[in-house]
Design an enzyme around this catalytic site. Sequence first.
Site, PDB file in Angstrom:
ATOM      1  N   ASP A   1      -1.568  -2.450   3.138  1.00 56.53           N
ATOM      2  CA  ASP A   1      -0.918  -1.160   3.297  1.00 56.53           C
ATOM      3  C   ASP A   1      -1.756   0.063   3.612  1.00 56.53           C
ATOM      4  O   ASP A   1      -2.889   0.284   3.394  1.00 56.53           O
ATOM      5  CB  ASP A   1      -0.198  -0.848   1.795  1.00 56.53           C
ATOM      6  CG  ASP A   1       1.061  -1.594   1.786  1.00 56.53           C
ATOM      7  OD1 ASP A   1       1.951  -1.604   2.439  1.00 56.53           O
ATOM      8  OD2 ASP A   1       0.900  -2.388   0.701  1.00 56.53           O
TER       9      ASP A   1
ATOM     10  N   GLU B   1      13.987  -2.785  -0.731  1.00 55.67           N
ATOM     11  CA  GLU B   1      12.696  -3.397  -1.262  1.00 55.67           C
ATOM     12  C   GLU B   1      12.021  -2.676  -2.119  1.00 55.67           C
ATOM     13  O   GLU B   1      11.533  -1.475  -2.047  1.00 55.67           O
ATOM     14  CB  GLU B   1      11.680  -3.832   0.032  1.00 55.67           C
ATOM     15  CG  GLU B   1      12.234  -4.799   0.795  1.00 55.67           C
ATOM     16  CD  GLU B   1      11.178  -4.685   2.037  1.00 55.67           C
ATOM     17  OE1 GLU B   1      11.784  -4.863   3.007  1.00 55.67           O
ATOM     18  OE2 GLU B   1      10.088  -4.412   1.965  1.00 55.67           O
TER      19      GLU B   1
END
Lengths: 258, 398
Positions: free
Chosen positions: A57, A46
């Site tokens: 995140d 990814e």
Amino acid sequence: MNRIDQAFESDKKDILNVYFTAGYPELDDTVRIARALESAGADMIEIGIPFSDPVADGPTIQESSTKALKNGMNLKLLMKQLEELREQVTIPVLLMGYINPILQYGFEAFCKDCERVGVDGLILPDMPLYEYEELYQEVLEQHGLYNIFLISPQTLEDRIRKIDELSNGFVYMVSSSSITGAKGDISAEQVNYFNRVNSMGLKNKRLIGFGISNRETFVEASKYADGAIIGSAFIKLLSENASDNNIKKFIQEIKGVS
Amino acid sequence: MSMQESKYQVSQKGYYGKFGGAYIPEMLYPNVEELRENYLQIINEPSFQAQFRSLLKDYVGRPTPLYFATRLSEKFGAKIYLKREDLCHTGAHKVNNTVGQILLARALGKKKIIAETGAGQHGVATATVCALMGMDCVVYMGEIDMARQKPNVERMKILGAQVIPATSGSKTLKDATNEAMRHWINNPADTHYIIGSVVGPHPYPDMVARFQSVISEEIKAQLLEKEQKTDPDFIFACVGGGSNAAGAYYHYLDKEDVKLIAVEASGLGNESGKSAATTALGKEGVLHGSRTLLMQTSDGQVVEPYSISAGLDYPGIGPFHANLFDSGRARFVGITDEEAMNAGLLLSRLEGIIPAVESAHAFAALSKVDLGKDKIVVVNLSGRGDKDLETYIKWGKY
Ligand SMILES: Cc1ncc(COP(=O)(O)O)c(C=O)c1O
């Protein structure tokens, strides 16, 4: 056949999917790191598209995004770098990114370029289901791209079924209610959640991500899914030493190859 | 009011025209969905309304006066009324929203409150209602803003809130908002996130607009008393995220004769690279959960805005306002730091009212619009200047 399906159909067990941020630690590292991951034994990759405001995140991935942007990474440049991707990498590659940079690039142009450079699928964490169906699904499908949605321990059964229906390749099982980079062992509560999802008979394979950081958590997570995804721990490694050799050591340790 | 009687109100799907929606990661979905499913029912319950109204009256000090500004009116040749949100408890309109949201959080059984803040006004308003309700309060504030707005940091601490510096990204309001969202992702069960403006994923923009709509509800009644009609010719309000403006416009959205003037901060000028004028400089994009107008690079990275007023220093506007701009319903005017400071000093001298620097932007726009003779003009005086004394002192020229 989409490379993602191929990866799951081969008799490999325990798919190891590794996340890293495009243009990190150095601007030109993107394809080099992808190649190093493949030769070290990763099964899937990814590549994160850096964004200024990555709300899902934790600090490790945020900092890598900030650095990548400082290095001069942008989506146009990433597509240019990826033109070499398929000369060097054969395993499935997904792009993961927040929707805003993609909208500015133009969603259709983005999908077209993904197809052209050999990207197999997309993970767009802030893409809503309704908008996906209304505005984007058709474009993705036209360009042969798989779309992977996330589920979390809080996602209710009806919604998991809907997400399974709209995903291709695999469903991304977020291991706990958290942002990326959370740590800790896998708890009984998480095992319950994995088992609950596994018993639903979903059409898609499942990978577990968030908080997978080493061989132990990788093996444990893989008991409850078709494999797992490592992100922050790999970014941490890259921040210390991003050499091919170091990447190889890290991946082989996780895979239990000596 | 039921949903979408008006093309300027939110649709069933959470959109204002093409703006809005809920662009959030799955980990936030359950929280936001719980709100979406419940907010209208809870807000419309008579017991909720009774509590909300009672706190607005006795705690916040509402209704706030609609003051006819004689000397300012003479200067502009119009009948200028000031809606005195500066007289609200804590010094700005922000508290209308925090009172509403904390009651909602309680009705949902939440135990803890988080918020983001830029200038600290929303943080103070949140810390205040948390003290009032005995709830835990965590406020995220950009590290840079904490240094710029020390007194408000201390106010929040005196009120018992924990203030956590946002150290990621540009370390200002948008990053504090990111941190609050991350906190919410990590604490889904017992926590409510009180967003401070008409921004964020649906239903936040609609919910905050409803709580702030008390402003235009009062203007209507007060104008009827003073002018024998409910509708002014113009309403001026500054727009950061857009909550005070949304409140001042709310009950006039469908009265197209009432001209809505939205005032954004042009900082050092829109060509200077130091501006926060979103409609002038922004493009359609997605930030903090909604599709809206957004200041960004050609690569879709969010640009750090600049304004002398921390409360207008946000790179987007709420989807409510993006739609008012797109449809032409509101006219957007940009005001520089200098124009705003001059207007703040003018109001101080003409009316004995030192406005918040945010609100001063709304006053500065009076000279940018052809008002016509004897028209009725309402300026939303969103907050008082106490928090900005240091800015005024630094500016000097008085
Ligand atoms: C006095 C005052 N006015 C206006 C604003 C801008 O916010 P909004 O556009 O949501 O009203 C702020 C924000 O801190 C404020 O303190």
